[in-house]
Design an enzyme around this catalytic site. Structure first.
Site, PDB file in Angstrom:
ATOM      1  N   LYS A 200       8.518  -2.875  15.889  1.00  0.00           N
ATOM      2  CA  LYS A 200       9.000  -1.576  15.421  1.00  0.00           C
ATOM      3  C   LYS A 200       9.982  -0.964  16.418  1.00  0.00           C
ATOM      4  O   LYS A 200      11.021  -0.401  16.032  1.00  0.00           O
ATOM      5  CB  LYS A 200       7.814  -0.634  15.187  1.00  0.00           C
TER       6      LYS A 200
ATOM      7  N   SER B   4       6.525   3.486  13.512  1.00  0.00           N
ATOM      8  CA  SER B   4       5.112   3.637  13.830  1.00  0.00           C
ATOM      9  C   SER B   4       4.947   4.344  15.166  1.00  0.00           C
ATOM     10  O   SER B   4       5.784   4.218  16.073  1.00  0.00           O
ATOM     11  CB  SER B   4       4.459   2.254  13.898  1.00  0.00           C
TER      12      SER B   4
ATOM     13  N   TYR C  95       0.822  -1.216   0.000  1.00  0.00           N
ATOM     14  CA  TYR C  95       0.000   0.000   0.000  1.00  0.00           C
ATOM     15  C   TYR C  95       0.856   1.268   0.000  1.00  0.00           C
ATOM     16  O   TYR C  95       0.857   2.033  -0.969  1.00  0.00           O
ATOM     17  CB  TYR C  95      -0.934  -0.050   1.209  1.00  0.00           C
TER      18      TYR C  95
ATOM     19  N   TYR D 172       3.316  -6.130  17.036  1.00  0.00           N
ATOM     20  CA  TYR D 172       3.650  -5.241  15.926  1.00  0.00           C
ATOM     21  C   TYR D 172       4.429  -4.029  16.440  1.00  0.00           C
ATOM     22  O   TYR D 172       5.504  -3.693  15.940  1.00  0.00           O
ATOM     23  CB  TYR D 172       2.382  -4.793  15.210  1.00  0.00           C
TER      24      TYR D 172
END
Length: 370
Positions: free
Chosen positions: A153, A124, A11, A149
């Site tokens: 990061k 993030s 994306y 997640y």
């Protein structure tokens, strides 16, 4: 010299590839297609009128990286490759540490061997954990992320800090961005998650187009004005402009540099639903379900440092984000056609003595180069 974009068929990566080409850069893409389609790059080629060099492969494959970094004379790496679902990371933490952390280490080892020392890393805002003071600035303490997640990061950030401390040749940008949404205004490239979306706006748009029957709103008892989670949403086209700005600054700035990329404005889930209904002129049915593991109540950015040091600020507002999302979804109700990914998330023994290299041109013909 050439820019390597890992995860460049995904994306954000596909929008980045398009913008790099428009800015006059030569680009090579590596993507294992675990959450992407080669079709995105064919559309990038259509929009840019330029050929795109795509290598189907995995950043955990050291021999592939050695080949690409040497053969294409790479000068900079923009690193988007990795798994990104918060909910999935709670149930599959090892996959996230293997792909996101171990994959980045392999990438940095290959870059070191090739003498390539400029890296823009897709980090993030989840690294701040469940912070209570908003907005979040870069000097806010990193917390204990509530999901694997976010932990992955944060672990990568620590790896990169120690790497830069050990070798002053490194110039690294850690871009902590908030919630990317939207699509290219052409409606040709956008977000096309596999399965049920884990992010809000694609979930809303798939309900609006009829692919999904109802939106699940995860919790309405958060300490926010309407009880639903609040997030800072940033248009993907603003996001890639931030990456371009960071890449320019890194050309004469060593060490590790941290910048938030966000708008500074938070919107709740129900505010997003109402705004989407206004733009799309159709109802988005929803139901309240229990909170999702790993989610936090609210998060939005202080992006003033990026404005001062990068000359960057988000230009597109909420209605632009939603209008571009809806244009993409309504013109591509099923997203991209998906090709079978032979590598998979957990595959072992990755080898690439003869990597598959595709030259994707604007006529949508993918020609095997080697």
């Amino acid at each position: 010299m050439t820019i390597l974009v890992t995860g460049g068929a995904g994306y954000i990566g596909s929008h980045m590839v398009l913008r790099l080409i428009e800015a006059g850069h030569e680009v090579v893409v590596i993507d294992n297609l675990c959450n992407a389609s080669r079709e995105s790059l064919e559309r990038v080629s259509q929009l840019s009128g330029k050929e795109v060099t795509f290598i189907e492969g995995d950043i955990r494959d050291r021999s592939l990286l050695d080949y690409v970094l040497a053969d294409f004379e790479i000068s900079d790496v923009l690193h988007f490759a990795g798994l990104k679902s918060v909910g999935e990371s709670v149930s599959e933490p090892l996959a996230y540490f293997e792909n996101n952390v171990a994959g980045t280490i392999t990438l940095c080892q290959a870059m070191t061997a090739a003498g390539v020392h400029r890296l823009v890393f897709s980090s993030s805002a989840t690294v701040y954990g469940d912070a209570t003071r908003m907005p979040l600035s870069e000097n806010a303490p990193t917390g204990q992320p509530t999901n694997a997640y976010g932990h992955s990061k944060l672990m990568v950030e620590e790896v990169l800090r120690k790497l830069a401390r050990s070798d002053p040749r490194w110039s690294i940008a850690l871009l902590r961005y908030f919630n990317p949404v939207g699509a290219h205004p052409s409606g040709l490239i956008g977000e096309a998650p596999s399965g049920t979306p884990s992010n809000l706006l694609p979930f809303i748009s798939q309900v609006a187009i009829g692919r999904l029957p109802v939106l699940s709103v995860f919790g309405d008892d958060y300490p926010t004005p309407d009880g639903t989670g609040v997030r800072d949403y940033i248009h993907v086209m603003d996001l890639v402009e931030g990456h371009l700005a960071a890449m320019r600054v890194l050309s004469d700035r060593a060490g590790v540099n941290v910048w938030n990329l966000g708008t500074g404005q938070g919107y709740s889930v129900l505010e997003m639903v109402r705004a989407f209904e206004h733009v799309a002129q159709r109802e988005v049915p929803y139901r309240i379900v229990p909170r999702r593991d790993g989610d936090i109540a609210a998060c939005w950015a202080d992006a003033s440092l990026a404005e001062r040091e990068l000359g960057w600020r988000a230009q597109r507002g909420l209605l632009d984000m939603i209008a571009d999302t809806w244009r993409w979804q309504s013109r591509n109700p099923e997203g991209y056609p998906r090709l079978r990914n032979s590598l998979g998330r957990q595959s072992g023994g990755l080898t690439s003595a003869l990597p598959r290299i595709y030259l994707i041109d604007k006529t949508h013909a993918s020609r095997m180069a080697s």
